[in-house]
Design a protein around this motif. Structure first.
Motif, PDB file in Angstrom:
ATOM      1  N   PRO A  10       0.808  -1.369   0.110  1.00 25.69           N
ATOM      2  CA  PRO A  10      -0.023   0.068  -0.110  1.00 25.69           C
ATOM      3  C   PRO A  10       0.803   1.133  -0.089  1.00 25.69           C
ATOM      4  N   SER A  11       2.024   1.365   0.243  1.00 27.62           N
ATOM      5  CA  SER A  11       2.780   2.083   0.352  1.00 27.62           C
ATOM      6  C   SER A  11       4.583   2.073   0.069  1.00 27.62           C
ATOM      7  N   VAL A  12       5.227   3.211  -0.237  1.00 26.20           N
ATOM      8  CA  VAL A  12       6.856   2.806  -0.136  1.00 26.20           C
ATOM      9  C   VAL A  12       7.158   2.543   1.067  1.00 26.20           C
ATOM     10  N   GLN A  13       6.756   3.172   2.067  1.00 29.79           N
ATOM     11  CA  GLN A  13       7.112   3.149   3.469  1.00 29.79           C
ATOM     12  C   GLN A  13       6.999   1.709   3.896  1.00 29.79           C
ATOM     13  N   PRO A  38      13.816   8.426  -3.413  1.00 28.85           N
ATOM     14  CA  PRO A  38      13.106   9.505  -4.177  1.00 28.85           C
ATOM     15  C   PRO A  38      11.705   9.394  -4.103  1.00 28.85           C
ATOM     16  N   ASN A  39      10.871  10.105  -3.694  1.00 30.39           N
ATOM     17  CA  ASN A  39       9.379  10.285  -3.819  1.00 30.39           C
ATOM     18  C   ASN A  39       9.091  11.042  -5.021  1.00 30.39           C
ATOM     19  N   LYS A  40       9.148  10.579  -6.369  1.00 32.99           N
ATOM     20  CA  LYS A  40       8.458  11.131  -7.352  1.00 32.99           C
ATOM     21  C   LYS A  40       7.613  10.317  -7.999  1.00 32.99           C
ATOM     22  N   HIS A  41       6.575  11.181  -8.710  1.00 34.36           N
ATOM     23  CA  HIS A  41       5.422  10.530  -9.403  1.00 34.36           C
ATOM     24  C   HIS A  41       5.318  10.412 -10.742  1.00 34.36           C
ATOM     25  N   LEU A  72      12.259  13.065  -0.539  1.00 33.65           N
ATOM     26  CA  LEU A  72      13.137  11.922  -0.103  1.00 33.65           C
ATOM     27  C   LEU A  72      12.469  10.995   1.093  1.00 33.65           C
ATOM     28  N   ILE A  73      12.018   9.885   0.773  1.00 31.73           N
ATOM     29  CA  ILE A  73      11.411   9.068   2.006  1.00 31.73           C
ATOM     30  C   ILE A  73      12.531   8.189   2.355  1.00 31.73           C
ATOM     31  N   LYS A  74      12.776   8.455   3.873  1.00 35.34           N
ATOM     32  CA  LYS A  74      13.888   7.556   4.614  1.00 35.34           C
ATOM     33  C   LYS A  74      13.264   6.536   5.527  1.00 35.34           C
TER      34      LYS A  74
END
Length: 80
Positions: A10-13, A38-41, A72-74
């Protein structure tokens, strides 16, 4: 890589956390796993105007990057 490529998440995280878990399970000598993605769409491009090409949903092959803000998702997961 398998988790990243095949996870129906459901999510990148959520995917990042699962990747960290897999590494910690496979490598007991590793204490901490850190990711920064990277959080790119990207959005489907309507190509129906050209010979009725369907480029939506599961048939989408051509995408355009969103010009708006991104980031940026960390994630960091450590053993207890």
């Amino acid at each position: 890589m398998k988790t990243f490529a095949e996870e129906d998440s459901p999510s990148v995280q959520s995917t990042m956390y699962k990747m960290c878990e897999k590494i910690l399970e496979a490598a007991p000598e590793v204490a901490t796993v850190t990711y920064a993605l990277p959080n790119k769409h990207y959005f489907e491009i309507d190509l129906s105007w050209h010979k009725g090409i369907e480029n939506t949903g599961k048939n989408a092959e051509v995408y355009a990057p969103q010009s708006g803000p991104n980031g940026l998702i960390k994630c960091e997961v450590s053993r207890s």
